[in-house]
Design a protein around this motif. Structure first.
Motif, PDB file in Angstrom:
ATOM      1  N   ASP A   1     -11.153  15.779  -9.603  1.00  0.00           N
ATOM      2  CA  ASP A   1     -10.669  17.151  -9.642  1.00  0.00           C
ATOM      3  C   ASP A   1     -11.776  18.110 -10.053  1.00  0.00           C
ATOM      4  O   ASP A   1     -11.915  19.197  -9.487  1.00  0.00           O
TER       5      ASP A   1
ATOM      6  N   ALA B   1      -2.324  16.121  -6.391  1.00  0.00           N
ATOM      7  CA  ALA B   1      -3.588  15.694  -5.802  1.00  0.00           C
ATOM      8  C   ALA B   1      -3.667  14.186  -5.643  1.00  0.00           C
ATOM      9  O   ALA B   1      -4.563  13.682  -4.974  1.00  0.00           O
TER      10      ALA B   1
ATOM     11  N   GLN C   1      -9.278  10.471 -11.799  1.00  0.00           N
ATOM     12  CA  GLN C   1      -8.549  11.668 -11.392  1.00  0.00           C
ATOM     13  C   GLN C   1      -9.237  12.938 -11.894  1.00  0.00           C
ATOM     14  O   GLN C   1      -9.421  13.899 -11.149  1.00  0.00           O
TER      15      GLN C   1
ATOM     16  N   LEU D   1      -2.468  18.711 -10.476  1.00  0.00           N
ATOM     17  CA  LEU D   1      -3.134  17.427 -10.674  1.00  0.00           C
ATOM     18  C   LEU D   1      -2.290  16.283 -10.132  1.00  0.00           C
ATOM     19  O   LEU D   1      -2.805  15.368  -9.497  1.00  0.00           O
TER      20      LEU D   1
END
Length: 422
Positions: free
Chosen positions: A260, A291, A256, A288
């Motif tokens: 990002d 996403a 993640q 976050l």
């Protein structure tokens, strides 16, 4: 023998060890690898295992009095079955001058060696560096005043075992046995280390570097134009697959964060600005979480929500509601969820007639919000001029973002499945 007031650089006296619980069969006596190497030299060179066992028992029971260590010699009185203790000594060969030179070179060659010695540690690479620091089988020469002619007798074995405990606590005891005191050794190491560092610095210095006059270096000159920058990639790349390792970082979290970071770098490269740079910690946590692709709270998503919510002092439920608002309208959608405001006259005032014209009942106004009288549906006007639809169970103040923002309040309600009685 036990006269601490006579101690000096080449003589150290250590008080007797207290009795301790005897270890089981096969259990190591010492606590360090070098202490057990000393014990191994004793046991492999012994002729009678039974005498060794008796000597180990004497050591565990505290029968060995104060121990004096000098170069090549360990001395102590050991209490046996008779009232008068026996005088015991264990001799070991001291190192020659050329052996010490090799040892000092090996120790000074790596700064970690000196640091380890100061921390009372003996690195394998230092003990095995070509200099016989630790004794081997047959290198220990015990003598005792008792009538037992065993090699070693139980009293000498007890002293050898207790010496291993001395080595555990301070490897400089081993170096003293081999012929050098701690202060003298550290002084020699310091000098040798400084000489090594100076020699290495000289070897790193470039030779015959060409010089440039300062006036020439600072003279104004026309620089060539910068090369044309490469085109921005159409999209950011994907991170590698991170393996899962016991005790290591969560591979899902790494994926993640890497994804990002790549997306932010791509935007910064193309626009010159970081869209995340001015977000608060809470807003960034919502971004976050939003996403994360897909819908529904899977096990991985629940873990992510719980971790992010804990980091910002919120609940996973509050984070899930905020994620829905972010997916509805980004940062503006999150503000619509959390920040009521008083809109100016105009668009807000025209919304109620439009709703009535669409055969909807009169919505109750409050600040930037219009709420259906039955409490099923709510419209919120954002700072961007768009209407954001919300739904709640009747009679509850539990509003969740729904649908797509629209300039038309009736259009924002499209597709929500509003019952006919509304």
């Amino acid at each position: 023998m036990a006269t601490p007031h006579r101690d000096g650089e080449l003589r150290r006296t250590f008080p007797a060890f207290a009795a301790r619980e005897a270890g089981g069969a096969g259990e190591a006596f010492a606590g360090t690898w070098w202490g057990n190497a000393w014990v191994g030299a004793l046991e492999q060179g012994a002729l009678d295992p039974k005498r060794l066992a008796r000597g180990r028992g004497y050591a565990d029971q505290g029968h060995v009095d104060a121990i004096t260590v000098t170069p090549g010699l360990v001395l102590a009185y050991v209490r046996g079955s008779r009232p008068r203790p026996y005088r015991v000594q264990v001799r070991v060969r001291t190192l020659r001058d050329e052996d010490w030179e090799r040892f000092l070179d090996t120790a000074a060659d790596r700064p970690g060696h000196i640091a380890a010695l100061l921390d009372k540690e003996l690195p394998h690479s230092l003990a095995d560096g070509g200099v016989p620091l630790l004794p081997g089988p047959g290198d220990l020469a015990p003598q005792c005043s008792c009538p037992d002619s065993g090699h070693p007798c139980k009293h000498a074995a007890a002293l050898c075992y207790q010496t291993a405990r001395l080595l555990d606590a301070d490897p400089f005891v081993l170096l003293l046995l081999r012929g050098r005191g701690e202060k003298d050794l550290l002084d020699a190491l310091s000098r040798r280390s400084a000489a090594h560092a100076a020699r290495a610095a000289r070897e790193r210095q470039p030779h015959d570097l060409p010089g440039v006059r300062a006036t020439d270096a600072l003279m104004p000159r026309q620089l060539p134009p910068l090369p044309t920058p490469l085109p921005v990639p159409p999209h950011h790349g994907q991170p590698p697959v991170y393996p899962s390792a016991p005790g290591g970082p969560d591979p899902f979290a790494l994926d993640q964060l890497a994804t990002d970071a790549a997306a932010r770098a791509h935007v910064l490269l193309g626009t010159g600005r970081d869209p995340v740079g001015e977000l608060t910690l809470w807003q960034d946590a919502v971004r976050l979480a939003a996403a994360r692709p897909g819908s529904g709270l899977t096990a991985a998503t629940r873990t992510l929500y719980a971790t992010l919510a804990d980091a910002v002092g919120r609940t996973p439920a509050a984070l899930a509601r905020a994620v829905a608002a972010w997916r509805q309208g980004g940062l503006t959608g999150l503000a619509v969820l959390e920040e009521p405001w008083d809109p100016p006259a105009g668009r807000f005032d025209r919304a109620r007639p439009l709703l009535l014209a669409a055969d909807l009942p009169a919505f109750r106004p409050w600040r930037n919000r219009l709420t259906h009288p039955h409490g099923h549906v709510q419209l919120r006007l954002g700072h961007d001029g768009l209407w954001y639809a919300y739904e709640s169970e009747p009679g509850q103040d539990d509003w969740w973002p729904r649908g797509t923002p629209d300039l038309d309040p009736v259009g924002a309600l499209t597709g929500l499945g509003i019952p006919d009685e509304l």
